[in-house]
Design an enzyme around this catalytic site. Structure first.
Site, PDB file in Angstrom:
ATOM      1  N   PHE A 610       0.802  -1.218   0.000  1.00 38.41           N
ATOM      2  CA  PHE A 610       0.000   0.000   0.000  1.00 38.41           C
ATOM      3  C   PHE A 610       0.836   1.270   0.000  1.00 38.41           C
ATOM      4  O   PHE A 610       0.345   2.317  -0.410  1.00 38.41           O
ATOM      5  CB  PHE A 610      -0.918   0.008   1.231  1.00 38.41           C
ATOM      6  CG  PHE A 610      -1.687  -1.249   1.407  1.00 38.41           C
ATOM      7  CD1 PHE A 610      -2.693  -1.602   0.532  1.00 38.41           C
ATOM      8  CD2 PHE A 610      -1.404  -2.116   2.454  1.00 38.41           C
ATOM      9  CE1 PHE A 610      -3.412  -2.756   0.695  1.00 38.41           C
ATOM     10  CE2 PHE A 610      -2.116  -3.285   2.631  1.00 38.41           C
ATOM     11  CZ  PHE A 610      -3.119  -3.606   1.743  1.00 38.41           C
ATOM     12  N   GLY A 611       2.027   1.216   0.501  1.00 38.67           N
ATOM     13  CA  GLY A 611       2.814   2.437   0.599  1.00 38.67           C
ATOM     14  C   GLY A 611       4.248   2.142   0.940  1.00 38.67           C
ATOM     15  O   GLY A 611       4.754   1.027   0.733  1.00 38.67           O
ATOM     16  N   LYS A 633       6.077   8.472   6.189  1.00 39.66           N
ATOM     17  CA  LYS A 633       5.142   7.458   5.725  1.00 39.66           C
ATOM     18  C   LYS A 633       4.277   8.058   4.624  1.00 39.66           C
ATOM     19  O   LYS A 633       3.769   9.164   4.760  1.00 39.66           O
ATOM     20  CB  LYS A 633       4.254   6.976   6.877  1.00 39.66           C
ATOM     21  CG  LYS A 633       5.007   6.303   7.994  1.00 39.66           C
ATOM     22  CD  LYS A 633       4.090   5.953   9.157  1.00 39.66           C
ATOM     23  CE  LYS A 633       3.123   4.877   8.791  1.00 39.66           C
ATOM     24  NZ  LYS A 633       2.364   4.397   9.976  1.00 39.66           N
ATOM     25  N   ASP A 825      -1.801  -4.637  16.567  1.00 34.65           N
ATOM     26  CA  ASP A 825      -0.742  -5.318  15.809  1.00 34.65           C
ATOM     27  C   ASP A 825       0.574  -5.203  16.563  1.00 34.65           C
ATOM     28  O   ASP A 825       1.611  -4.888  15.986  1.00 34.65           O
ATOM     29  CB  ASP A 825      -0.627  -4.708  14.401  1.00 34.65           C
ATOM     30  CG  ASP A 825       0.177  -5.610  13.452  1.00 34.65           C
ATOM     31  OD1 ASP A 825       0.516  -6.744  13.851  1.00 34.65           O
ATOM     32  OD2 ASP A 825       0.477  -5.169  12.329  1.00 34.65           O
TER      33      ASP A 825
END
Length: 1098
Positions: A610-611, A633, A825
């Site tokens: 995604f990135g 980010k 997470d």
């Protein structure tokens, strides 16, 4: 008064003569008349009194159960009279007298007249009673009467319990006595005659538990043949003492039948009376009545039953079937015949004169059952009727006395269907269309045509066709009945003389079951080429649409980037349902905005699906440093709007959480004029998993000597004597560690900065002005110009470092839990290592290719780290701070296995899920002490309510660390809060009134509910109340590190702190040597301390 027991013969003959005259004389409707009239009379003692009663039939006088002396006569007007003469009356003559019709001599008339006579007798206060009348039996709580009757109506009578002088308040009637509800006691009545008190006889009241009578009468057979037996049972439930009395037809002829009483003991008890007649006769037909009474209270009930005695048995049809019965193909059909018979007959079903029986495959079911004693229903059920089941059926019911049968034809209707519709071109130029179909009953054929092919099926009614007078069309139809298939076949042929344009022709077959049709397009002999072209184009369009639909479905199933961190807003009362804050609705504070021209992007630290995370240099973030190395980010250029919204939500949550030493802090953001950039602290040594892998050999080499236990490990700022670094270990700032490259793909498409700002380009990041403390062990390292406070500057990985990493992560998670933030997470891959072995919690899932990472398992449109998730998160999607505690236990296992993969022995399939449900837990790591493994087991409690909160985990891990480590950690934390770190400065700008002092958290509290808002801190997602400085100072134990919080100090310093830059103090006094060198013990197998002794973590 004389009351003779036997009436003289002369009087009897007179009464008979009067009765005959009454039967022959005229009838009147006059009722009973007593002379003199009156309801009661008071007579003087020893007097004479005459009463006359007259009526339309012979009458007589009754006194209670006695028949007094009387004289009957017939008057001239046709009425009858009876004269009662009372002579020399005494108190004993007191009572009630009845005038009634003499039922034995005349018609059964029920009218009666009553009169009551009092004879006051001073010697007899109360009327004498028979001994049996002194015992009064009552049932339940019903009213009863104590018959204390007096001879004088003027006397006052009271009722007393025996031996008790207090009178009872009970209603009294001089003719009847006391009426009311009485208990099981002994009673006596009292009155006063002159000056003398007179007592009555003693009355005894007894209560009997008598239940209601429940009578049932049944017979073995209510219809019997002559010569068979009749057996009738009369049963009473729940009564122990009853009387049975039967009434039946044989009683009229004087033939009595002795019933038999049957006692059936049980709960409830049953008493039965059985009336049995072994040989029935035709005269035994009639009503049999069973009357049941209870002798105690004369309560009773009766039931009757009718018995029919017939000469011979019979069978009679009640409901019949038609001559032709219809069944539909493949539908079940029930054929039912109702008949009446006695005795029960035998029943047979036949088809085409062959007896039918139940089919083993359940295709045919035969049944005969009773509807009542003599009524029966016989059914033939055809399951999913087939054509072969059509035919002639017969039902026979018979026994030895009678027989009846019913026959009918079963027709199976078959839905009509067009079997064939074909077109042919004969040589004569005609167009021939043949339509063939079948059905039952016979189908009707209808032809129709339509010339507008586009509108014909939807909007236009077809035009019927037939034999045309203009000879343009000719129709021929043939019908055939197939006996074997029991259906009709229709073949219809339509001939068209001339067709000059395309024509749609429809053949429709119809019958009572419905219809079916087919269409055919008739075209001229030369088919236009455009039809072929149009068909090909349509096929191509359909394929294109299907392909687009498939691509859209695959695109929607593609995983999306989702923010893992969530902030709890409220919790249900049972603690099992959580409502999270929607970060999309949160405001974004523009103080975090950094102009894009002050940011220069560099190399990629990590990239994912995604990135990516990019190393960059930021200008103007702090006052003390012109430039600062940061991590940025960002999403890929192909990111969807939902993913951009997720990244913006992550920015809002980070900006509202506030700074903390053990969390990767937000430094700034770029949200305007281009893609979204989130600027965070840069951690040079990468994630914890990679760090443990790279430094595992130093840990193993340090503990390879079996004679040197972990408890002998000392806290040292220098290398042990005799311990040399391996030649391949490079400790320079640029190459030591760095972010682990989480993607093998280096060709990442950056968003061109030139499109946003023309004067900013990508540039190589220069080496930072600071150098790692490790460089003092490298000869080529430059001389350091300052001294910074570090938690641990040893390049060797020690056991204390492992415990310290765990302690710092617990501090960071305690801070997030205090903000109601759930990480979701928590794993070693999301913990970064900075200068001085300082760890920081982050979420860099954006820079990780989770679709290829085996640690993440696909679930719907997302990927989940199942090995790190708590059972309630896996199976119930419940995420709380206590589910993060489970993940923290997995992280401890990673740390003390030096970067091992959890559950190495379990494959990620059903075996893993079943093991977690059964309570499977990983074994103790080889490098973990018993205390550490005990903490892991507490984190892995099945019920999340029993797991320790992070505040308690901080205290448990703090006990395993030495005082030196804790003091240095506290010092680094305080310097962080007093520095001009960009996160500190920007938070102070938003919350100028927040104090820097941190209040210790209550270790007994677990975050289950959201904190109520505080007006002074309304910019926080879930604000905390401001601590009072004096209370906070008193509550902080001496020597213990302050717990994590987001409160800041108003005092700014001139230095800037970075995750990787040493912490510079404002005014650092001249420091002495860190610690005196300790002499190396001789002949020791363990390396001796060279600097400050390391406190034991045990």
């Amino acid at each position: 008064m004389g009351l003779p027991g036997v009436i003289p013969a002369l009087v009897l003959r007179g009464q008979l003569l009067l009765s005959v005259l009454w039967l022959l004389g005229p009838q009147t409707s006059r009722g009973l008349v007593i002379t003199p009239p009156g309801p009661e009379f008071v007579l003087n003692i020893s007097s004479t009194f005459v009463l006359t009663c007259s009526g339309s039939a012979p009458v007589m006088w009754e006194q209670m159960s006695q028949v007094p002396w009387q004289e009957a006569a017939m008057n001239q007007d046709g009425t009858f009279s009876s004269v009662l003469t009372l002579t020399n009356v005494t108190g004993g003559d007191t009572g009630e007298y009845f005038c009634v019709y003499n039922n034995s001599l005349g018609p059964e008339l029920s009218e009666r007249k009553r009169i009551y006579i009092f004879v006051p007798d001073p010697t007899m206060g109360f009327l004498p009673m028979d001994s049996e009348d002194l015992f009064i039996f009552v049932t339940d709580v019903t009213e009863t009467t104590i018959p204390c009757r007096v001879t004088d109506p003027q006397l006052e009578v009271t009722l007393h319990e025996k031996k008790v002088d207090i009178p009872l308040h009970v209603p009294y009637d001089h003719q009847r006595g006391f009426t009311g509800t009485f208990e099981d006691k002994t009673y006596i009545c009292k009155t006063t005659i002159g000056d003398r008190e007179v007592d009555s006889d003693t009355y005894y009241v007894y209560s009997l538990q008598v239940s209601s009578i429940n009578v049932s009468v049944n017979a073995v057979q209510t219809v019997v043949r002559q010569g068979e037996s009749i057996t009738i049972r009369c049963i009473v439930m729940g009564n122990d003492v009853v009387n049975f009395q039967w009434t039946y037809p044989r009683m009229k002829s004087g033939r009595l039948v002795e019933p038999v009483t049957d006692y059936l003991f049980g709960v409830p008890s049953r008493i039965g009376s059985i009336l049995h007649i072994p040989t029935a006769e035709l005269s035994d037909s009639g009503t049999y009545t069973c009357n049941v009474s209870v002798s105690v209270n004369d309560h009773g009930d009766e039931k009757a039953i009718n018995i029919s005695v017939i000469e011979n048995g019979y069978v009679r049809l009640l409901e019949t079937l038609g001559d032709v019965e219809i069944a539909e193909l493949h539908r079940s059909r029930t054929l039912r015949v109702v008949f009446e018979a006695y005795p029960m007959p035998s029943v047979l079903w036949l088809k085409d004169n062959r007896t039918l029986g139940d089919s083993g495959a359940g295709e045919l079911v035969l049944s005969t059952r009773n509807m009542s004693e003599t009524r029966y229903v016989s059914e033939l059920i055809l399951v999913r009727v087939k054509v072969s089941e059509a035919g002639y059926y017969t039902m026979r019911a018979f026994h030895e006395d009678d027989e009846v049968q019913l026959s009918f034809k079963l027709q199976v209707n078959v839905p009509v269907r067009v079997l064939e519709l074909s077109e042919s071109h004969p040589a004569n130029g005609e167009q021939t269309i043949r339509c063939r179909g079948r059905g039952m009953p016979q189908p009707n054929v209808t032809w129709s045509t339509c010339r507008d092919l586009k509108r014909c099926p939807r909007k236009l009614s077809p035009t019927p066709l037939g034999n045309s007078s203009k000879e343009e069309s000719q129709l021929e139809t043939n019908v055939t009945f197939w006996e074997e298939d029991q259906e009709y076949e229709v073949v219809s042929t339509l001939r068209l003389r001339h067709v000059d344009q395309p024509l749609s022709v429809r053949c429709m077959l119809q019958n009572s079951m419905g219809g079916d049709s087919q269409e055919v397009t008739v075209v001229p002999h030369s088919l236009p080429f455009k039809v072929v072209v149009i068909s090909a184009i349509l096929a191509l369009v359909v394929l294109t649409v299907i392909s687009l639909i498939i691509l859209i479905m695959l695109w929607q199933k593609k995983p999306r980037y989702e923010i893992r961190w969530k902030v709890i807003e409220s919790v249900s009362s049972d603690g099992h349902e959580y409502i999270y804050v929607d970060p999309v609705q949160l405001p974004y504070d523009s103080t975090w905005e950094l102009p894009r021209d002050q940011l220069v992007l560099g190399r990629t630290l990590g990239s994912g699906a995604f990135g990516q995370v990019v190393e960059a240099t930021a200008h103007g973030l702090s006052h003390s440093q012109a430039t600062m190395k940061v991590a940025v980010k960002m999403l890929k250029s192909t990111a969807r709007s939902s993913e951009k919204q997720a990244l913006m939500s992550e920015l809002k949550i980070m900006s509202h959480l506030g700074p903390h030493l053990n969390v990767v802090n937000l430094l700034g953001a770029c949200t305007k004029g281009g893609p979204i950039y989130i600027i965070t602290e840069y951690c040079r040594y990468g994630d914890l998993v990679d760090y443990l892998h790279r430094n595992k050999h130093t840990f193993l080499q340090r503990h390879s000597n079996k004679h040197c236990p972990p408890s002998a490990e000392l806290y040292s700022n220098a290398l042990p004597v005799g311990f040399s670094l391996p030649s391949h270990l490079n400790l320079t700032g640029e190459s030591d560690g760095g972010y682990m490259d989480m993607s093998k793909d280096e060709s990442i498409d950056y968003v061109p900065m030139l499109d946003m700002k023309g004067d900013i380009k990508y540039a190589d990041i220069e080496s930072p002005s600071y150098m790692a403390p490790y460089d003092n062990y490298v000869p080529s390292a430059p001389e350091r110009t300052y001294r910074a406070t570090l938690i641990n500057d040893s390049p060797v990985l020690s056991y204390t470092d492992l415990v310290g990493f765990s302690y710092q992560v617990a501090n960071g998670m305690d801070f997030l839990a205090s903000k109601n933030c759930v990480h979701r997470d928590l794993a070693a891959r999301n913990v970064l290592i900075c200068e001085g072995k300082l760890v920081k919690i982050c979420d860099f899932g954006l820079a990780r290719d989770i679709m290829r990472d085996s640690n993440y398992i696909s679930k719907g449109s997302t990927f989940l780290p199942l090995k790190w998730m708590a059972p309630e998160s896996i199976f119930n999607s419940l995420y709380t701070t206590l589910s993060d505690v489970w993940s923290f236990g997995i992280l401890l296992w990673e740390i003390f296995t030096l970067g091992g993969t959890p559950y190495p022995e379990l494959p990620m399939n059903d075996q893993f899920y079943n093991a977690i449900k059964r309570g499977y837990r990983m074994a103790q790591p080889a490098h973990a002490s018993d205390e550490i493994y005990e903490i892991m087991q507490k984190c892995w409690e099945e019920k999340f309510e029993t797991r320790p909160p992070f505040s308690q985990l901080v205290l448990l891990l703090e006990r395993l660390l030495g005082e030196g480590y804790k003091k240095k950690y506290q010092q680094v934390d305080e310097e962080f809060l007093r520095s001009d770190h960009p996160a500190i400065l920007r938070s102070q700008a938003r919350f100028p009134g927040i104090h820097s002092l941190r209040s210790p958290l209550d270790t007994s509290s677990v975050l289950y509910t959201a904190v109520q808002p505080n007006e002074s801190d309304n910019d926080y997602i879930i604000p905390l109340p401001d601590p009072k400085p004096d209370v906070a100072d008193e509550g902080l134990p001496e020597g213990s590190p302050s717990l994590a919080s987001s409160t800041l100090n108003e005092v700014n310093t001139s230095s800037t702190i970075s995750c990787d830059s040493p912490l510079e103090l404002q005014e650092e006094p001249q420091q002495a040597e860190p610690e005196a060198q300790l002499e190396q013990p001789q002949d020791s197998g363990c390396p001796g301390p060279l600097a400050e002794a390391e406190d034991s973590f045990l």
